[in-house]
Design an enzyme around this catalytic site. Structure first.
Site, PDB file in Angstrom:
ATOM      1  N   GLY A  72       0.854  -1.086   0.020  1.00 25.91           N
ATOM      2  CA  GLY A  72      -0.005   0.095  -0.126  1.00 25.91           C
ATOM      3  C   GLY A  72       0.797   1.346  -0.137  1.00 25.91           C
ATOM      4  O   GLY A  72       1.998   1.264   0.488  1.00 25.91           O
ATOM      5  N   GLY A 146      -5.710  -8.440  -6.738  1.00 22.65           N
ATOM      6  CA  GLY A 146      -4.289  -8.074  -7.495  1.00 22.65           C
ATOM      7  C   GLY A 146      -3.334  -8.951  -7.163  1.00 22.65           C
ATOM      8  O   GLY A 146      -3.815 -10.013  -6.864  1.00 22.65           O
ATOM      9  N   ILE A 148      -1.697  -9.755  -4.417  1.00 25.72           N
ATOM     10  CA  ILE A 148      -1.941 -10.603  -3.156  1.00 25.72           C
ATOM     11  C   ILE A 148      -3.206 -11.299  -3.179  1.00 25.72           C
ATOM     12  O   ILE A 148      -3.215 -12.394  -2.556  1.00 25.72           O
ATOM     13  CB  ILE A 148      -2.031  -9.234  -1.871  1.00 25.72           C
ATOM     14  CG1 ILE A 148      -0.570  -8.584  -1.796  1.00 25.72           C
ATOM     15  CG2 ILE A 148      -2.333 -10.095  -0.509  1.00 25.72           C
ATOM     16  CD1 ILE A 148      -0.742  -7.612  -0.660  1.00 25.72           C
ATOM     17  N   ARG A 169     -11.484  -3.722  -8.856  1.00 26.60           N
ATOM     18  CA  ARG A 169     -11.808  -2.473  -9.366  1.00 26.60           C
ATOM     19  C   ARG A 169     -12.785  -2.343 -10.590  1.00 26.60           C
ATOM     20  O   ARG A 169     -13.948  -1.775 -10.790  1.00 26.60           O
ATOM     21  CB  ARG A 169     -10.978  -1.251  -9.341  1.00 26.60           C
ATOM     22  CG  ARG A 169     -11.446   0.200  -9.857  1.00 26.60           C
ATOM     23  CD  ARG A 169     -10.427   1.150  -9.651  1.00 26.60           C
ATOM     24  NE  ARG A 169      -9.121   0.704 -10.779  1.00 26.60           N
ATOM     25  CZ  ARG A 169      -7.978   1.204 -10.910  1.00 26.60           C
ATOM     26  NH1 ARG A 169      -7.740   2.525 -10.057  1.00 26.60           N
ATOM     27  NH2 ARG A 169      -7.340   0.900 -11.652  1.00 26.60           N
ATOM     28  N   ARG A 172     -12.557  -8.124 -15.317  1.00 23.61           N
ATOM     29  CA  ARG A 172     -11.661  -8.603 -16.372  1.00 23.61           C
ATOM     30  C   ARG A 172     -11.918 -10.236 -16.301  1.00 23.61           C
ATOM     31  O   ARG A 172     -12.514 -10.612 -15.461  1.00 23.61           O
ATOM     32  CB  ARG A 172     -10.220  -8.149 -16.001  1.00 23.61           C
ATOM     33  CG  ARG A 172      -9.486  -8.780 -14.869  1.00 23.61           C
ATOM     34  CD  ARG A 172      -8.083  -7.991 -14.686  1.00 23.61           C
ATOM     35  NE  ARG A 172      -7.461  -8.777 -13.607  1.00 23.61           N
ATOM     36  CZ  ARG A 172      -7.575  -8.158 -12.183  1.00 23.61           C
ATOM     37  NH1 ARG A 172      -8.377  -7.278 -11.926  1.00 23.61           N
ATOM     38  NH2 ARG A 172      -6.776  -8.865 -11.199  1.00 23.61           N
ATOM     39  N   ARG A 228      -6.208  -2.688   4.659  1.00 23.74           N
ATOM     40  CA  ARG A 228      -5.841  -1.562   5.384  1.00 23.74           C
ATOM     41  C   ARG A 228      -7.366  -1.490   6.484  1.00 23.74           C
ATOM     42  O   ARG A 228      -8.406  -1.532   5.867  1.00 23.74           O
ATOM     43  CB  ARG A 228      -5.743  -0.208   4.547  1.00 23.74           C
ATOM     44  CG  ARG A 228      -4.556  -0.439   3.972  1.00 23.74           C
ATOM     45  CD  ARG A 228      -3.148   0.008   4.804  1.00 23.74           C
ATOM     46  NE  ARG A 228      -1.976   0.336   4.245  1.00 23.74           N
ATOM     47  CZ  ARG A 228      -0.980  -0.839   3.977  1.00 23.74           C
ATOM     48  NH1 ARG A 228      -1.473  -1.966   4.328  1.00 23.74           N
ATOM     49  NH2 ARG A 228      -0.012  -0.454   3.257  1.00 23.74           N
ATOM     50  N   ASP A 251      -5.948  -8.469  10.436  1.00 28.23           N
ATOM     51  CA  ASP A 251      -4.487  -8.161  10.453  1.00 28.23           C
ATOM     52  C   ASP A 251      -4.408  -6.479  10.824  1.00 28.23           C
ATOM     53  O   ASP A 251      -3.416  -6.228  11.004  1.00 28.23           O
ATOM     54  CB  ASP A 251      -3.632  -8.546   9.371  1.00 28.23           C
ATOM     55  CG  ASP A 251      -2.170  -8.428   9.934  1.00 28.23           C
ATOM     56  OD1 ASP A 251      -1.800  -8.638  11.044  1.00 28.23           O
ATOM     57  OD2 ASP A 251      -1.661  -7.935   8.677  1.00 28.23           O
ATOM     58  N   HIS A 275      -0.895  -6.228  12.501  1.00 25.04           N
ATOM     59  CA  HIS A 275      -0.372  -5.762  11.132  1.00 25.04           C
ATOM     60  C   HIS A 275       0.818  -6.396  10.996  1.00 25.04           C
ATOM     61  O   HIS A 275       1.780  -5.796  10.770  1.00 25.04           O
ATOM     62  CB  HIS A 275      -0.512  -4.409  11.056  1.00 25.04           C
ATOM     63  CG  HIS A 275      -0.406  -3.565   9.848  1.00 25.04           C
ATOM     64  ND1 HIS A 275      -0.770  -2.483   9.481  1.00 25.04           N
ATOM     65  CD2 HIS A 275       0.204  -4.526   8.343  1.00 25.04           C
ATOM     66  CE1 HIS A 275      -0.551  -2.137   8.220  1.00 25.04           C
ATOM     67  NE2 HIS A 275       0.044  -3.632   7.521  1.00 25.04           N
ATOM     68  N   GLY A 277       1.191  -9.053   8.448  1.00 23.23           N
ATOM     69  CA  GLY A 277       1.064  -9.715   7.192  1.00 23.23           C
ATOM     70  C   GLY A 277       2.444  -9.689   6.575  1.00 23.23           C
ATOM     71  O   GLY A 277       2.641 -10.568   5.661  1.00 23.23           O
TER      72      GLY A 277
END
Length: 313
Positions: A72, A146, A148, A169, A172, A228, A251, A275, A277
């Site tokens: 991120g 994506g 991840i 988003r 596809r 996030r 996480d 957090h 990960g």
């Protein structure tokens, strides 16, 4: 022409760095290693508060690339307004996929199989068996498909799932099947047993998991957030957890770090990790390979990988 590169890792520890650049070590300490005005390639210190990453930016008048070691970039992008146009912001795609996907699988399995309860029983010296859900035959919805999200699916493949549904988003097609747009979420959520959040934090995803999103999740579903914290409306999540209708494994949280007295700690049916990960033994080898490759491209004038934003564009 300046040639300073600021690195949060010692240059001597990174194989394959190109010659002709001046490498400066800075991991966020109070003293800068050199004049920020001479820095052309800035690698943001890893796992530091946003204020640390932002501190030298206003003085980096020659910088051409800002490289994060995180997937991120929201914590850095907010401070780029002080830079001149044309500075490229690159993320660490390829660095965190293995670690984050491993933790995602661990959170899913631990939550479904009741591991937190077993640990508490062990602390009390109590032997209490019981019936728990399996991951087999479940439907998993990955929101934010994506690199991840794809790595998470890689690790889910052997678990005999009923299906994996992918959301990003925009729509596809992949070798594994279709990726649905975010607009399809209202119809997809009621069918998912496990909802995994791997989406970046953007204006479109901030507060994405709100009261309506949570209400559409099926009874007994598990929400897993390795994205996030602000992707989830914490107050709305606590309300659902307290109802006992869904469970969660987090996480990341909002706020973060989670204050000692925050009610999310005590909400029923939630597993929280701090957090973690990304920071594993898998991080350094991949981070070093990324930096060496990026700097070789930079030194030779080749296009950089992982460019996610350009100032002034």
């Amino acid at each position: 022409m300046t040639s300073d590169v600021w690195l949060p890792l010692r240059a001597d520890d990174i194989d394959g760095l190109p010659e002709g650049l001046e490498y400066r070590f800075w991991d966020g300490g109070q003293e800068f290693p050199a004049d920020p005005a001479d820095c052309v390639f800035y690698v943001v210190p890893y796992m530091r508060p946003p204020g640390v990453a932002h501190r030298p930016l206003a003085r980096m008048t020659s910088v051409r690339v800002v490289q994060t070691l995180s997937a991120g970039v929201d914590h850095v992008q907010s401070g780029l307004g002080v830079l001149h146009p044309g500075v490229r912001l690159c993320n660490a795609r390829g660095v965190h996929e293995a670690s984050t996907a491993e933790l995602t699988l661990a959170l899913i399995l631990a939550s479904l199989r009741g591991v937190p309860g077993f640990v508490r029983d062990q602390d009390r010296g109590e032997w209490r068996s019981g019936f728990h859900p399996a991951l087999a035959d479940k439907s998993v919805l990955i929101v934010g498909y994506g690199s991840i999200g794809s790595a998470v699916e890689d690790r889910l493949v052997p678990f005999e799932l009923a299906r994996v549904v992918r959301v990003a988003r925009s729509a596809r097609t992949t070798e594994r099947g279709p990726v649905h747009p975010l607009t399809d979420l209202p119809a997809l959520l009621p069918e998912a047993d496990v909802v995994v959040l791997t989406t970046p934090l953007t204006d479109a995803t901030r507060g994405l998991v709100n009261a309506d999103f949570l209400a559409r999740m099926k009874d007994g579903a598990l929400l897993v957030n390795v994205a996030r914290g602000p992707v989830v409306d914490t107050k709305a999540l606590i309300t659902e957890l307290e109802s006992g209708r869904i469970t969660a494994a987090l996480d990341v949280t909002d706020p973060e770090p989670l204050p000692r007295e925050h009610p999310l700690w005590r909400a029923p049916g939630v597993l929280i990790t701090p957090h973690v990960g990304g920071p594993t033994s898998a991080f350094l080898p991949r981070a070093k390979r990324l930096l060496a490759a990026q700097l070789r491209r930079f030194a030779s004038g080749e296009p950089l990988d992982n460019v996610v934003f350009t100032t002034g564009a």
